[in-house]
Design a protein around this motif. Sequence first.
Motif, mmCIF file in Angstrom:
data_model
loop_
_atom_site.group_PDB
_atom_site.id
_atom_site.type_symbol
_atom_site.label_atom_id
_atom_site.label_comp_id
_atom_site.label_asym_id
_atom_site.label_seq_id
_atom_site.Cartn_x
_atom_site.Cartn_y
_atom_site.Cartn_z
ATOM 1 N N VAL A 73 -15.634 -25.652 -16.971
ATOM 2 C CA VAL A 73 -14.397 -25.437 -16.215
ATOM 3 C C VAL A 73 -14.698 -25.458 -14.718
ATOM 4 C CG1 VAL A 73 -12.584 -23.766 -15.696
ATOM 5 C CG2 VAL A 73 -13.191 -24.235 -18.062
ATOM 6 N N LEU A 74 -15.782 -24.820 -14.314
ATOM 7 C CA LEU A 74 -16.156 -24.840 -12.896
ATOM 8 C C LEU A 74 -16.500 -26.261 -12.449
ATOM 9 C CD1 LEU A 74 -18.229 -21.550 -12.610
ATOM 10 C CD2 LEU A 74 -15.906 -21.992 -11.771
ATOM 11 N N GLY A 75 -17.102 -27.049 -13.331
ATOM 12 C CA GLY A 75 -17.370 -28.453 -13.019
ATOM 13 C C GLY A 75 -16.077 -29.240 -12.829
ATOM 14 N N LEU A 76 -15.098 -28.999 -13.689
ATOM 15 C CA LEU A 76 -13.793 -29.662 -13.531
ATOM 16 C C LEU A 76 -13.128 -29.243 -12.220
ATOM 17 C CD1 LEU A 76 -12.355 -29.481 -17.154
ATOM 18 C CD2 LEU A 76 -12.997 -31.536 -15.891
ATOM 19 N N LEU A 77 -13.268 -27.972 -11.869
ATOM 20 C CA LEU A 77 -12.701 -27.507 -10.605
ATOM 21 C C LEU A 77 -13.416 -28.147 -9.414
ATOM 22 C CD1 LEU A 77 -12.060 -23.728 -11.349
ATOM 23 C CD2 LEU A 77 -10.357 -25.532 -11.012
ATOM 24 N N ALA A 78 -14.724 -28.372 -9.546
ATOM 25 C CA ALA A 78 -15.479 -29.017 -8.459
ATOM 26 C C ALA A 78 -15.011 -30.453 -8.237
ATOM 27 C CB ALA A 78 -16.970 -28.991 -8.764
ATOM 28 N N VAL A 79 -14.520 -31.090 -9.282
ATOM 29 C CA VAL A 79 -14.038 -32.464 -9.163
ATOM 30 C C VAL A 79 -12.544 -32.497 -8.858
ATOM 31 C CG1 VAL A 79 -13.712 -34.654 -10.383
ATOM 32 C CG2 VAL A 79 -15.828 -33.366 -10.677
ATOM 33 N N PHE A 80 -11.746 -31.739 -9.616
ATOM 34 C CA PHE A 80 -10.291 -31.837 -9.536
ATOM 35 C C PHE A 80 -9.620 -30.689 -8.790
ATOM 36 C CE2 PHE A 80 -11.428 -34.115 -13.460
ATOM 37 C CZ PHE A 80 -10.864 -35.347 -13.189
ATOM 38 N N GLY A 81 -10.368 -29.656 -8.403
ATOM 39 C CA GLY A 81 -9.768 -28.492 -7.749
ATOM 40 C C GLY A 81 -9.219 -28.799 -6.360
ATOM 41 N N ARG A 82 -8.610 -27.785 -5.747
ATOM 42 C CA ARG A 82 -7.986 -27.970 -4.421
ATOM 43 C C ARG A 82 -8.969 -28.485 -3.379
ATOM 44 N NH1 ARG A 82 -5.462 -22.605 -5.634
ATOM 45 N NH2 ARG A 82 -3.460 -23.176 -6.511
ATOM 46 N N SER A 83 -10.220 -28.047 -3.456
ATOM 47 C CA SER A 83 -11.238 -28.532 -2.522
ATOM 48 C C SER A 83 -12.303 -29.350 -3.254
ATOM 49 C CB SER A 83 -11.879 -27.368 -1.770
ATOM 50 O OG SER A 83 -12.494 -26.482 -2.678
ATOM 51 N N GLY A 84 -11.930 -29.927 -4.397
ATOM 52 C CA GLY A 84 -12.851 -30.743 -5.181
ATOM 53 C C GLY A 84 -13.009 -32.139 -4.593
ATOM 54 N N TRP A 85 -13.928 -32.881 -5.172
ATOM 55 C CA TRP A 85 -14.248 -34.215 -4.677
ATOM 56 C C TRP A 85 -13.019 -35.121 -4.644
ATOM 57 C CZ3 TRP A 85 -18.669 -34.907 -8.722
ATOM 58 C CH2 TRP A 85 -19.710 -34.029 -8.417
#
Length: 179
Positions: free
Chosen positions: A67-79
């Motif tokens: 989930v944290l990996g998904l947030l790192a990609v798709f989150g508000r400040s993700g890639w």
Amino acid sequence: AETGTGLGPADGAAIRFTLVQAALSALFSVALAVPVARALARRQFFGRHLLITLLGAPFILPVIVAVLGLLAVFGRSGWLSEALGLFGLGPVRIYGLHGVVLAHVFFNLPLATRLILQGWHDIPAERFRLAAQLGAGPGAIWRLLERPMLAGVLPGALAIVFAICLTSFAVALTLGGGP
């Protein structure tokens, strides 16, 4: 107002959300797994066995790490959001139903692929060879071999993925957007 069951409106909404996200997650996971499994069953390429083995990786990965990996990609400040910002677009919204479904598809697409791939492997190779010798085209092979196999495998795959998504508390809690 509380119902006769002791459940309030928020409880009913949570149950509906849980059932909807599990159903959507199962449908998307299994629907996307069919072409992936078919490609893995019908094509031989370098690294195929390693790829099939890696399809089990989401089950050894702790849910919160994924989930944290998904947030790192798709989150508000993700890639992805940062890349969209370069073009003047707003960030991706990962929280809510679509975020939960995305996370569940990430986890369960490999499982569904392996379940369906096993169905393809269970069709004896002789049947495919016989169909080829008889001049059966792709449509006939689909109708006579693949569709019946999928009719037997897909309900079980849907049920398994639905049950996993129904009981996946960490994903819904993290990405569900709150009560």
